[in-house]
Design a protein around this motif. Structure first.
Motif, mmCIF file in Angstrom:
data_model
loop_
_atom_site.group_PDB
_atom_site.id
_atom_site.type_symbol
_atom_site.label_atom_id
_atom_site.label_comp_id
_atom_site.label_asym_id
_atom_site.label_seq_id
_atom_site.Cartn_x
_atom_site.Cartn_y
_atom_site.Cartn_z
ATOM 1 N N ILE A 417 19.197 -79.667 88.512
ATOM 2 C CA ILE A 417 18.983 -78.729 87.408
ATOM 3 C C ILE A 417 20.157 -77.770 87.291
ATOM 4 O O ILE A 417 20.604 -77.432 86.179
ATOM 5 C CB ILE A 417 17.655 -77.971 87.623
ATOM 6 N N GLN A 418 20.700 -77.323 88.412
ATOM 7 C CA GLN A 418 21.855 -76.430 88.373
ATOM 8 C C GLN A 418 23.076 -77.131 87.788
ATOM 9 O O GLN A 418 23.841 -76.536 87.009
ATOM 10 C CB GLN A 418 22.153 -75.905 89.779
ATOM 11 N N LYS A 419 23.289 -78.401 88.159
ATOM 12 C CA LYS A 419 24.393 -79.157 87.577
ATOM 13 C C LYS A 419 24.180 -79.349 86.081
ATOM 14 O O LYS A 419 25.126 -79.309 85.282
ATOM 15 C CB LYS A 419 24.523 -80.513 88.274
ATOM 16 N N LEU A 420 22.931 -79.573 85.708
ATOM 17 C CA LEU A 420 22.589 -79.726 84.301
ATOM 18 C C LEU A 420 22.916 -78.453 83.531
ATOM 19 O O LEU A 420 23.511 -78.486 82.447
ATOM 20 C CB LEU A 420 21.105 -80.052 84.175
ATOM 21 N N ARG A 421 22.563 -77.301 84.095
ATOM 22 C CA ARG A 421 22.834 -76.025 83.448
ATOM 23 C C ARG A 421 24.342 -75.783 83.339
ATOM 24 O O ARG A 421 24.841 -75.317 82.308
ATOM 25 C CB ARG A 421 22.171 -74.890 84.236
#
Length: 439
Positions: A417-421
């Motif tokens: 999710i952090q990479k996605l953000r």
């Protein structure tokens, strides 16, 4: 060598299971389980074990075969009855020497309490899926097994076939069974289930051949533990797929120049399973199998463990979450119209048993809106990743097993999710793509 391991080796000899003395089985106790180590160098192509199919615990070989067939059961449900029945026989079971090696149940989320699921898996991919598992498995037991206890003519011991025993049997089958062949179906394969998993770096392979086929060709068995379809985790029998290949032949092992030699003897064993080295192993190293290329959610779901920095981790964002976010920007009428157009163009997300969703990996991302969706998805966990990291830093090896693996799963998903953000942020220069597929 532990007492239970000595008993298992005696049982293997009695069943015609042959294991090269180049392999050492390590007993780490019921908490750590077993592992297999190479005592000398093993080369690609070395045949290190044969397991007669008659030694495998299947519906066809179990003493409960008539009970299972009369009840019209099959698949993994039938195998669970076979396993429970053999365990109920105790020392009288033909598999007593093997069953005494197994834990009462595997520590997969299926056998966790509801409180443990809510406290340890909340927000993760498994939280809803495992609750669905529990409901479906309970219905299986109530509809198919309870009548055998209450009304069946076989006088089954209720203490051995209760719902807890059924869940325990399914946990063992989920983590240990293999697809053997069309006749036997899925079964418990002694010795083969002692090799540990390593993603993308296995040393052994199971293969099946017919010693009287004339061709001598090997037929790879489907690995029921394959993780190629791990989007939404299903509880139907055909979705519980285990990992193997099997083989047939019999013979005597010898050690030559630190490698395993094998002299086939087809007369006594027309069909058996073979374990073959597919990647060289150094002396003293552990010999690994692989259960397939799957993320931590699938590994924990089926086998009760996770792998840090697993490259196959995924996070799912359900279509309902996407629609709710979209409605915060546009009118409900506009959102319905766009969804209708998308449907008419015959596009869809991934479709599970109960929902439609989009699959996000650490490398493959979708549209600019994902930054907001990432915030929504991350809010499901209720706790920050910083708190999880601190817990693991304080001593992950000392953590209770369920807590450690649930934290690892949550951190794996949060990293995605952090990479996605980060990808969806204005600073990112990567081309943003929408991953959909035609139906």
């Amino acid at each position: 060598m532990s007492r239970r391991l000595r008993a298992f080796r005696r049982w293997m000899r009695s069943q015609g299971i042959e294991c090269s003395n180049a392999l050492e089985i390590i007993d780490g106790g019921y908490e750590q389980g077993f592992s297999v180590k190479a005592l000398c160098g093993l080369a690609e192509g070395d045949l290190v074990a044969t397991i007669p199919k008659s030694a495998c615990l299947t519906i066809q070989t179990s003493a409960a075969r008539d009970i299972i067939e009369d009840a019209g059961l099959a698949g993994l449900l039938g195998l669970a009855v076979a396993l429970m029945y053999e365990k109920s026989l105790g020392e009288a079971s033909a598999w007593a020497g093997y069953l005494q090696l197994l834990p009462d149940r595997e520590c997969v989320p299926l056998v966790w309490t509801l409180d443990e699921l809510d406290s340890l898996l909340y927000g993760t991919e498994l939280h809803k899926a495992v609750k669905e598992d529990k409901n479906l498995f309970y219905e299986d037991w109530k509809e198919c097994i309870l009548p055998l206890i209450a009304n069946g003519p076989f006088k089954l011991n209720p203490n051995c076939f209760g719902v807890e025993q059924y869940f325990a049997a399914r946990s063992l089958i989920s983590s240990r069974s293999f697809e053997i062949d069309d006749y036997h179906g899925s079964g418990m394969v002694p010795l083969a289930d002692l090799f540990n998993h390593k993603t993308g770096d296995e040393n052994i392979h199971f293969t099946s051949v017919s010693s009287h086929s004339g061709s001598g060709s090997d037929n790879d068995l489907e690995d029921n533990r394959d993780g190629s379809c791990i989007n939404k985790l299903s509880t139907e029998d055909h979705h519980f797929r285990e990992n193997t290949s099997s083989s047939s032949l019999s013979g005597k092992y010898s050690l030559n120049d630190n490698h395993v030699g094998y002299s086939p003897n087809y007369e006594d064993d027309p069909t058996a399973l073979e374990i073959i080295i597919v990647k060289a192993v150094e002396a003293g190293a552990e010999v690994f199998n692989t259960y397939g290329s799957m993320g931590n959610a699938a590994l924990l779901h089926r086998y009760g463990f996770t792998e840090p920095d697993n490259p196959f981790d995924i996070v799912n964002i359900e279509l309902d979450t996407v629609l709710e976010w979209t409605k915060s920007l546009y009118s409900s009428r506009y959102v319905r119209a766009r969804l209708s157009l998308w449907r008419r163009l015959r596009f869809s997300g991934c479709v599970g048993l109960t929902s439609e969703y989009f699959e996000i990996s650490s490398d493959d991302m979708v549209r600019e809106a994902l930054k907001s969706l990432a915030d929504i998805r991350e809010s499901f966990y209720g706790e920050s990743i910083e708190d999880d990291i601190e817990v693991l830093k304080r001593g992950c090896l000392m953590l209770e097993r369920k807590l450690y693996h649930s934290l690892t799963l949550r951190m794996s998903e949060t990293r995605i999710i952090q990479k996605l953000r980060a990808y969806a942020s204005p600073a990112s220069r990567r081309t943003k793509r929408t991953y959909t597929r035609k139906r």
